[in-house]
Design an enzyme around this catalytic site. Structure first.
Site, mmCIF file in Angstrom:
data_model
loop_
_atom_site.group_PDB
_atom_site.id
_atom_site.type_symbol
_atom_site.label_atom_id
_atom_site.label_comp_id
_atom_site.label_asym_id
_atom_site.label_seq_id
_atom_site.Cartn_x
_atom_site.Cartn_y
_atom_site.Cartn_z
ATOM 1 N N LYS A 188 0.537 5.568 -1.992
ATOM 2 C CA LYS A 188 0.616 6.883 -1.349
ATOM 3 C C LYS A 188 1.065 7.925 -2.373
ATOM 4 C CE LYS A 188 1.831 4.963 3.197
ATOM 5 N NZ LYS A 188 0.835 5.338 4.182
ATOM 6 N N HIS A 236 0.813 -1.218 0.000
ATOM 7 C CA HIS A 236 0.000 0.000 0.000
ATOM 8 C C HIS A 236 0.849 1.273 0.000
ATOM 9 C CE1 HIS A 236 0.505 0.068 4.419
ATOM 10 N NE2 HIS A 236 0.159 1.323 4.360
ATOM 11 N N ASP A 246 7.377 -7.285 8.794
ATOM 12 C CA ASP A 246 6.166 -6.471 8.672
ATOM 13 C C ASP A 246 6.408 -5.197 7.856
ATOM 14 O OD1 ASP A 246 3.460 -5.782 9.290
ATOM 15 O OD2 ASP A 246 4.171 -4.418 10.849
ATOM 16 N N LYS A 271 7.979 0.483 16.185
ATOM 17 C CA LYS A 271 6.764 0.870 16.910
ATOM 18 C C LYS A 271 7.197 1.633 18.149
ATOM 19 C CE LYS A 271 3.956 -1.895 14.409
ATOM 20 N NZ LYS A 271 3.022 -1.344 13.430
ATOM 21 N N HIS A 291 7.399 -2.536 2.518
ATOM 22 C CA HIS A 291 7.314 -1.083 2.304
ATOM 23 C C HIS A 291 8.690 -0.419 2.174
ATOM 24 C CE1 HIS A 291 3.345 -2.094 3.404
ATOM 25 N NE2 HIS A 291 3.473 -2.003 4.708
ATOM 26 N N GLU A 351 6.647 4.792 13.843
ATOM 27 C CA GLU A 351 5.236 4.777 14.243
ATOM 28 C C GLU A 351 5.167 4.954 15.751
ATOM 29 O OE1 GLU A 351 2.562 1.968 11.872
ATOM 30 O OE2 GLU A 351 4.388 0.813 12.179
HETATM 31 C C1 BG6 Z 1 1.308 -2.284 7.594
HETATM 32 C C2 BG6 Z 1 1.916 -2.938 8.789
HETATM 33 O O1 BG6 Z 1 1.675 -2.950 6.427
HETATM 34 O O2 BG6 Z 1 1.728 -0.940 7.524
HETATM 35 C C3 BG6 Z 1 1.573 -2.192 10.071
HETATM 36 O O3 BG6 Z 1 1.453 -4.281 8.896
HETATM 37 C C4 BG6 Z 1 1.918 -0.727 9.928
HETATM 38 O O4 BG6 Z 1 2.236 -2.750 11.191
HETATM 39 C C5 BG6 Z 1 1.362 -0.152 8.640
HETATM 40 O O5 BG6 Z 1 1.384 -0.038 11.040
HETATM 41 C C6 BG6 Z 1 1.858 1.253 8.402
HETATM 42 O O6 BG6 Z 1 1.173 1.818 7.332
HETATM 43 P P1 BG6 Z 1 0.984 3.385 7.237
HETATM 44 O O7 BG6 Z 1 0.302 3.586 5.931
HETATM 45 O O8 BG6 Z 1 0.161 3.806 8.416
HETATM 46 O O9 BG6 Z 1 2.354 3.965 7.290
#
Ligand code: BG6
Length: 475
Positions: free
Chosen positions: A174, A170, A227, A326, A232, A208
């Site tokens: 963005k 995802h 994760d 985190k 990402h 995060e």
């Molecule tokens: C997800 C992870 O793929 O991406 C999560 O599993 C994480 O742990 C999230 O919080 C973060 O996405 P974004 O778009 O909030 O940066």
């Protein structure tokens, strides 16, 4: 790939559907982007009528999509219907196929546990829903290592050809991540300097403030490396480091990304630091430690910092420092490109700060270039110089453009059949290959995460990892 006429959402009553997919689809509809004919069939195990599913969708949209983006919600809700289905049993698929009807272009979105992908694909294939008129979209996690990822990819490939498989990361949806491609390849300015000769190092940070949230079992089985880094962060790295593709077509862009991913050098144990948060002050409140949230002891890492190298001509000798975790002090995703010093200074006594390009992905969406400038004034011996920013704030530059959910772009591309922002099989596998080697080292060397207090940028060893090289993490 033609435009899909039916979108089937597996896992339609799940968390992703509620928070992201249904709100995104409604937002697209409010802007008339879905096309008149598109119908959306939700499926899940729960027994729901069409109208109960619409109520579920209405509530999700009212909770997760701002009022001004909803449009006439009734029109959107009318597109929805529901089919109860246990993906592991044959019943239900025939009804689903009947709902879809004959000769229709179908897009299928699997937002279910990966262990259900295989039976779902078999069920779809047996009921004529996996023919050349349909395409399939998969959500992460695509496996837990290379082997399991290959098993998923093989199962999908048994019914769908690669040009009909859409793997979601995802982050690629963005706006600011896509802007990275625009910044690099729609400007002449950066590309001549975008190499080891002019760039000293790159930093990629995804911080995060949240902890485990409600995903206890999933997260504990995954950890930060799998994760966040496996998908990402490696996609961000690939976009920063890839050669200019010949076009924005899926094949051209993905060919360049995969070359970068394959050129990643195995990480040495001394080049990686992992951590796990303990209780502490985070985001203005006192929060429990990971073990306490989990309710048991665990060796899962909630933080990773590492130094990556890309073994090709362009990037030889340029470290890519990456960190994610985190319970960090702030939620921030950014890419920092640190340029080298000028080759010779004509300003004796002045400290010249190296140029730095900071690309803010979230929550600040901006591009910031630091340059040296003369401080106004008359000095007796030479000039006084100072670093000042050239700043572009995306919201200010594009007023009236609202923030989008990353899934809006991706769902529309799925429906319309564009694959550029989806991840190809060879990319996923190259990503796992590199990650697996790191995890193997942890196992053989018995490496465990170091504790850090919530609200900090990981254990102190993560700071030292960069400082050893004379590098400071950007704040
Ligand atoms: C997800 C992870 O793929 O991406 C999560 O599993 C994480 O742990 C999230 O919080 C973060 O996405 P974004 O778009 O909030 O940066």
């Amino acid at each position: 790939n033609n435009k899909a006429q039916t979108l089937i959402l597996f896992g339609a009553t799940g968390d992703l559907s509620k928070r992201m997919l249904l709100p995104s689809l409604c937002a697209l509809d409010a802007e008339d982007l879905l096309g008149e004919d598109l119908r959306i069939v939700g499926t899940a195990r729960s027994q729901l009528s069409d109208s109960e599913f619409r109520d579920f969708a209405r509530e999700a949209i009212e909770t997760y999509l701002p009022d001004h983006r909803r449009g006439g919600m009734a029109g959107f809700l009318n597109r929805l219907s529901y089919q109860s289905l246990d993906v592991t049993t044959p019943e239900g698929y025939a009804d689903l196929a009947a709902k879809v009807g004959e000769n229709r272009e179908v897009a299928i979105f699997l937002s279910t546990a990966p262990s259900l992908f295989k039976p779902t694909i078999e069920g779809l294939a047996q009921h004529g829903l996996a023919d050349s008129n349909s395409r399939i979209c998969l959500e992460k996690p695509l496996g837990t290592d290379l082997e399991t990822s290959c098993a998923i990819n093989d199962a999908v490939a048994s019914a769908f050809s690669e040009d009909r498989i859409f793997r979601i990361d995802h982050y690629l949806g963005k706006e600011t991540v896509q802007n990275l491609i625009a910044l690099r390849f729609a400007n002449i300015l950066f590309e001549p300097l975008w190499n080891a000769q002019h760039i000293e190092h790159v930093q990629i940070t995804v911080g995060e403030t949240v902890g485990l949230e409600s995903r206890v079992d999933f997260y504990d089985g995954a950890g930060a490396l799998r994760d966040m880094v496996q998908n990402h962060m490696l996609q961000l790295l690939a976009l920063v480091a890839m050669e200019p593709p010949g076009s924005f077509e899926a094949g051209a862009v993905r060919d360049e990304k995969v070359k970068v991913l394959r050129a990643l050098r195995p990480v040495k144990p001394s080049e990686i630091v992992t951590g796990q948060y303990r209780g502490g002050a985070s985001d203005g409140e006192i929060v429990p430690g990971y073990d306490e949230e989990l309710g048991r002891e665990s060796d899962t890492e909630t933080f990773v910092a590492l130094k990556a190298h890309i073994d090709n001509w362009r990037w030889q000798g340029v470290p890519f420092y990456m960190r994610t975790g985190k319970r960090m002090p702030e939620r921030v995703t950014e890419i920092v490109v640190q340029f080298r010093c000028v080759p010779h200074s004509i300003f004796p006594g002045a400290k010249l700060t190296q140029n730095r390009l900071v690309i803010g992905i979230q929550p600040q969406e901006n591009v910031h270039l630091s340059v040296m400038s003369k401080v106004p004034g008359i000095e007796q011996d030479g000039m006084v110089l100072r670093e000042i920013p050239l700043d572009i704030s995306m919201p200010d530059a594009f007023t009236g453009k609202h923030k989008r959910i990353a899934y809006e772009r991706l769902l529309l591309d799925l429906i319309e059949g564009r694959q550029t922002l989806f991840v190809r099989r060879d990319e996923v596998e190259a990503q796992w290959n590199w990650i697996d080697a790191i995890r193997e080292t942890w196992e053989t060397e018995g490496i465990k995460p170091k504790p850090y207090s919530a609200g900090n940028w990981g254990p102190s060893a993560a700071i030292a990892l960069a400082e050893r090289d004379g590098v400071t993490w950007h704040e």
